[in-house]
Scaffold this motif. Structure first.
Motif, PDB file in Angstrom:
ATOM      1  N   ARG A  84       0.870  -1.167  -0.121  1.00 14.85           N
ATOM      2  CA  ARG A  84       0.052   0.069   0.062  1.00 14.85           C
ATOM      3  C   ARG A  84       0.885   1.240   0.035  1.00 14.85           C
ATOM      4  N   ASN A 139      -5.915  10.249   0.071  1.00 18.38           N
ATOM      5  CA  ASN A 139      -7.166  10.238   0.775  1.00 18.38           C
ATOM      6  C   ASN A 139      -6.579  10.162   2.225  1.00 18.38           C
ATOM      7  N   ILE A 140      -7.425  10.573   3.245  1.00 16.38           N
ATOM      8  CA  ILE A 140      -7.074  10.365   4.640  1.00 16.38           C
ATOM      9  C   ILE A 140      -6.966   8.974   4.988  1.00 16.38           C
ATOM     10  N   SER A 141      -7.938   7.937   4.556  1.00 12.35           N
ATOM     11  CA  SER A 141      -7.832   6.814   5.027  1.00 12.35           C
ATOM     12  C   SER A 141      -6.700   5.961   4.283  1.00 12.35           C
ATOM     13  N   ASP A 142      -6.162   6.416   3.291  1.00 17.98           N
ATOM     14  CA  ASP A 142      -4.784   5.737   2.742  1.00 17.98           C
ATOM     15  C   ASP A 142      -3.599   6.154   3.552  1.00 17.98           C
ATOM     16  N   GLN A 201      -3.978   6.782   7.103  1.00 17.61           N
ATOM     17  CA  GLN A 201      -3.967   6.134   7.982  1.00 17.61           C
ATOM     18  C   GLN A 201      -3.782   4.458   8.101  1.00 17.61           C
ATOM     19  N   ALA A 202      -3.977   4.079   6.960  1.00 15.98           N
ATOM     20  CA  ALA A 202      -3.762   2.823   6.641  1.00 15.98           C
ATOM     21  C   ALA A 202      -2.158   2.229   6.792  1.00 15.98           C
ATOM     22  N   TRP A 242      -7.634  13.975   9.647  1.00 17.59           N
ATOM     23  CA  TRP A 242      -6.882  12.712  10.409  1.00 17.59           C
ATOM     24  C   TRP A 242      -6.346  13.235  11.944  1.00 17.59           C
ATOM     25  N   SER A 264      -9.162  12.497  14.555  1.00 15.54           N
ATOM     26  CA  SER A 264      -9.254  11.113  14.789  1.00 15.54           C
ATOM     27  C   SER A 264      -8.214  10.661  15.898  1.00 15.54           C
TER      28      SER A 264
END
Length: 335
Positions: free
Chosen positions: A207, A222-225, A227-228, A310, A313
């Motif tokens: 990733r 993206n923020i989710s990318d 965080q992952a 981010w 969270s």
């Protein structure tokens, strides 16, 4: 009754003054003493008011003379007037910042408030004032020898971006220097991204490479990318203190740090900057982006490295000594 009063006054006169006048003399003497005391008090008050009035007159005359002098400079020497007004306002803003920093420090001591618990504005004020002092102290040391201040004036005129703090920049210089700083940092983004891609080839998770390819193609992650892949920055080879020396030196220009230092010192400075930026990001999440004005919003865009969503969270109760290493690594790479 009158004789009794006279006797009492005479007794008091004998007791206090050691003399034996008649009653009328005692009463007159006490009245004269009271009058003299009142007269001295009146003269003292009158002299204080007169001195205060003289001081106000002197200050008002100096202000009028200064206003005339500024008007003369603005009319006859407009270029020099711009420099003069910039330096005058700069000193006023600098002393105002010093007072605010003193108040923040006093409040921290009296209320036992830690740095990470401060508001965003107070934390940014301390951070910026410390950077200004680090930049200004060498120049003040150079100006200590006799007649060295003339050399300092020449250096400040020739190298304002390197030697002067932001208070002494003109509005045009602020816009110009901010653009130059951004260009300087943007020149090193590609090297940092290549180093991150090279380190990602030694990581089993694909990733990170996918994220690097997205950034290289011009797609904003993206923020989710982000965080992952946070767990990848907790150890080797992407940890804040476990990356190689070349990768550390590539990150230094992004924080305006010199890369010409030993590797342990570079790692320590990157670590402290990562903690500082993470604390600012968390303070901004508590403060709220909608409460910032335009200048503060631009400053937050230059200072902070993570997205607001981010940062919201992330936990906000962590002390600097217990901050997760993976968060610091993400901060330094995605700044």
């Amino acid at each position: 009754m009158a004789m009794f009063c006279v006797g009492v006054c005479g007794g008091l006169a004998v007791a206090f003054y050691g003399i034996r006048p008649n009653g009328f003399t005692v009463i007159c003497s006490s009245f004269k003493a009271t009058s003299r005391a009142r007269l001295r008090l009146y003269r003292h008050c009158s002299s204080s008011k007169s001195r205060l009035g003289i001081g106000q007159q002197v200050v008002s005359r100096l202000q009028r003379a200064n206003a005339k002098y500024e008007h003369f400079l603005q009319r006859r020497f407009p270029c020099f007037y711009v420099l003069y007004s910039t330096f005058t306002k700069g000193f006023q803003l600098f002393f105002q910042d010093a007072k605010e920093v003193k108040m923040i420090k006093t409040r921290m001591l009296t209320n036992s408030v830690k740095v990470q618990d401060l508001t965003y504005r107070d934390m940014e004020k301390l951070r910026q004032f410390r950077r200004d002092m680090i930049k200004a102290i060498p120049l003040l040391l150079i100006a200590i020898p006799p007649f060295a201040n003339y050399l300092v004036f020449v250096l400040m005129y020739l190298f304002p971006r390197q030697l002067l703090i932001r208070h002494f920049w003109t509005p045009q210089q602020q816009t110009e220097f901010q653009g130059m700083n951004h260009s300087h940092r943007a020149q090193h983004h590609w090297a940092v991204l290549k180093g991150l891609e090279s380190a990602g080839s030694h990581v089993k998770d694909s990733r990170l490479l996918d994220l690097c390819n997205k950034v290289q193609s011009g797609i904003h992650p993206n923020i989710s990318d982000i965080q992952a892949i946070r767990d990848l920055f907790s150890g080797s080879p992407l940890g804040i203190k476990r990356m190689n020396a070349d990768q550390m030196r590539q990150l230094c220009p992004l924080f305006f740090l010199t890369p010409r230092l030993p590797t342990p010192m570079i790692a320590t400075r990157l670590n402290s900057h990562g903690i500082e930026l993470l604390q600012l990001d968390r303070a901004l999440s508590r403060h709220g982006l909608h409460q910032l004005d335009d200048s503060e919003l631009r400053q937050s865009q230059r200072s902070l490295c993570l997205c607001i969503a981010w940062s919201c969270s992330l936990p906000t109760t962590q002390s600097p000594t217990n901050i997760d290493r993976k968060e610091q690594g993400v901060i330094c790479h995605f700044h």
